[in-house]
Design a protein around this motif. Structure first.
Motif, PDB file in Angstrom:
ATOM      1  N   SER A 153       0.816  -1.217   0.000  1.00 43.38           N
ATOM      2  CA  SER A 153       0.000   0.000   0.000  1.00 43.38           C
ATOM      3  C   SER A 153       0.852   1.270   0.000  1.00 43.38           C
ATOM      4  CB  SER A 153      -0.914  -0.015   1.229  1.00 43.38           C
ATOM      5  OG  SER A 153      -1.723   1.132   1.251  1.00 43.38           O
TER       6      SER A 153
ATOM      7  N   ASN B 131       1.843   0.767  -4.210  1.00 43.14           N
ATOM      8  CA  ASN B 131       0.718   1.550  -4.727  1.00 43.14           C
ATOM      9  C   ASN B 131       0.931   3.067  -4.634  1.00 43.14           C
ATOM     10  OD1 ASN B 131      -1.205  -0.136  -5.994  1.00 43.14           O
ATOM     11  ND2 ASN B 131      -1.796  -0.991  -4.013  1.00 43.14           N
TER      12      ASN B 131
ATOM     13  N   ARG C 202      -5.302  -4.408  -5.832  1.00 44.79           N
ATOM     14  CA  ARG C 202      -6.401  -3.430  -5.825  1.00 44.79           C
ATOM     15  C   ARG C 202      -7.297  -3.550  -4.592  1.00 44.79           C
ATOM     16  NH1 ARG C 202      -8.271  -5.065 -11.722  1.00 44.79           N
ATOM     17  NH2 ARG C 202      -6.197  -5.052 -12.637  1.00 44.79           N
TER      18      ARG C 202
ATOM     19  N   GLY D 229      -3.894  -3.137  -1.273  1.00 45.09           N
ATOM     20  CA  GLY D 229      -2.938  -4.190  -1.607  1.00 45.09           C
ATOM     21  C   GLY D 229      -2.821  -5.176  -0.458  1.00 45.09           C
TER      22      GLY D 229
END
Ligand SMILES: [Zn+2]
Length: 404
Positions: A298, A302, A346, A372
């Motif tokens: 995350s 991401n 996602r 994530g």
């Protein structure tokens, strides 16, 4: 890397530093609970780190191996320690058992003086082993401690001020000099400062056999967060500043920091709470093994601080190489164990301590929304974890010898 509808397969994580406390402090964690949390966090191999209970004789190492085989969910190995001049002669026999990482400290409570550090480096070097060091300089810390005591400081920030950046920098630079002189292989636990990161980067360029780790908490929190979380963010080394956080992310990308370990070191709420009034009385350490991968997916992948391939390098391949499990662990290849994690990059979910598999019932990431998550963990072909559930009973974990 196989893309399965937004889901991605990566090798099982190798967590090179986690305190599972079994059998001494099982109210905090034990092999089964800690490795269940690991499995749910995509970790398929863990290297249990010694703490208050010594693992410094061949017999104690054997006992730990028995405990792990009996109670662990995931494959495991061990660090031996705390090493000093009294147990140094046990190194050859412990190394023979396949445990080739030996832990020591440059500060209290397991302080090793310079003579001890150099003797340990010689002995580990002779026995094809690593000296793994908690690097914060005792004298620098002590000078601050005197001052804080004189001022009667007991607030959470006092603990952070006790060991400033300088303490880590001084210790790491000294260790580098000794390692260079002796030709020893050293590993620095939980790096937290940009100065030490820089020193490691330079040492590597000059050919010193040094590797270093950092941990999720040093990548996600600064001292400022202690205002809200107080003793719950007490840890050793303490949290630093945003410049340090940035340097750690940068050098995960560039390679000065080799690996991320969880440094899972949970204490109970009862051990944390007294720290609001007197920080010196609180347990130092945070639960981290289950949240490590989601945090890195995350806050790292991401948010474009690291790529997925960097994540695999620092969480799978490099720890397997450093501790001698490669290529059996840390990589997806025909000759490797089928240790796999399916992650959904996602998936977005709120962290809730109640959903985690660890024992202590709190996390410093409570209510963080992370994007994530691992959805399935497989160890040697067996599914350990799927859809929020740990599916396996202990008893099938294998002890991993360090082939160095
Ligand atoms: Zn530790």
């Amino acid at each position: 890397m196989v893309d399965a509808k937004g889901r991605i397969v990566i090798p099982g994580l190798v967590d090179g530093h986690a305190h599972l406390y079994d059998p001494a402090f099982t109210y905090r964690e034990d092999f089964t609970s800690g490795t269940s949390a690991g499995a749910a966090g995509g970790v398929t191999t863990v290297v249990d780190m010694v703490l208050t209970t010594p693992v410094d004789t061949p017999d104690r190492v054997r006992e730990k191996i028995v405990a792990g085989r009996r109670s662990s969910i995931i494959d495991f190995s061990l660090h031996a320690g705390m090493m000093n001049l009294n147990n140094l002669t046990n190194i050859p026999e412990i190394a023979e058992l396949g445990v080739r990482s030996f832990k020591t400290f440059t500060c209290k409570p397991y302080f090793a003086d310079d003579h001890t550090l150099m003797s340990l480096m010689r002995e580990t070097s002779t026995n094809h082993s690593i000296l793994d060091v908690h690097a914060e300089d005792e004298d620098v810390a002590n000078e601050n401690f005197q001052k804080l005591q004189a001022e009667g400081r007991k607030d959470p920030m006092a603990h952070a001020e006790w060991k400033p950046n300088l303490a880590e920098e001084v210790a790491v630079k000294k260790l580098i000099k000794f390692a260079r002189e002796i030709g020893a292989r050293i590993h620095i636990s939980h790096l937290s400062t940009h100065e030490a990161v820089e020193a490691v980067r330079k040492a590597k360029r000059e050919g010193v056999k040094i590797t270093a780790e950092t941990c999720p908490h040093y990548l996600t929190f600064t001292r400022k967060d202690m205002k809200k979380q107080g003793p719950y963010l007490k840890m050793n080394p303490s949290l630093k500043g945003s410049r340090d956080v940035d340097a750690l992310w940068r050098e995960l990308r560039n390679g000065a920091v080799d690996i991320v370990t969880s440094e899972h070191a949970p204490g109970t709420r009862a051990e944390k709470e007294p720290g609001w009034k007197d920080i010196w009385k609180a347990w130092g350490g945070v639960p981290a093994i289950e949240t490590m991968l989601p945090i890195l997916l995350s806050e790292g992948v991401n948010k474009h601080r690291i790529t997925l391939s960097t994540l695999q390098r620092v969480c799978c391949e490099n720890p397997a190489r450093i501790f001698g499990f490669y290529p059996r662990k840390g990589v997806i290849r025909e000759e490797s164990d089928a240790d796999l994690v399916i992650v959904d990059l996602r998936a977005r979910r709120k962290v809730k301590a109640a959903d985690l598999h660890q024992k202590v019932g709190w996390t410093p990431y409570e209510d963080w929304v992370l994007k994530g998550w691992p959805v399935l963990t497989m160890r040697r072909g067996t599914i350990l974890y799927k859809d929020n559930e740990v599916l396996i009973k202990p008893g099938t974990a294998e002890f991993q010898t360090m082939n160095l």
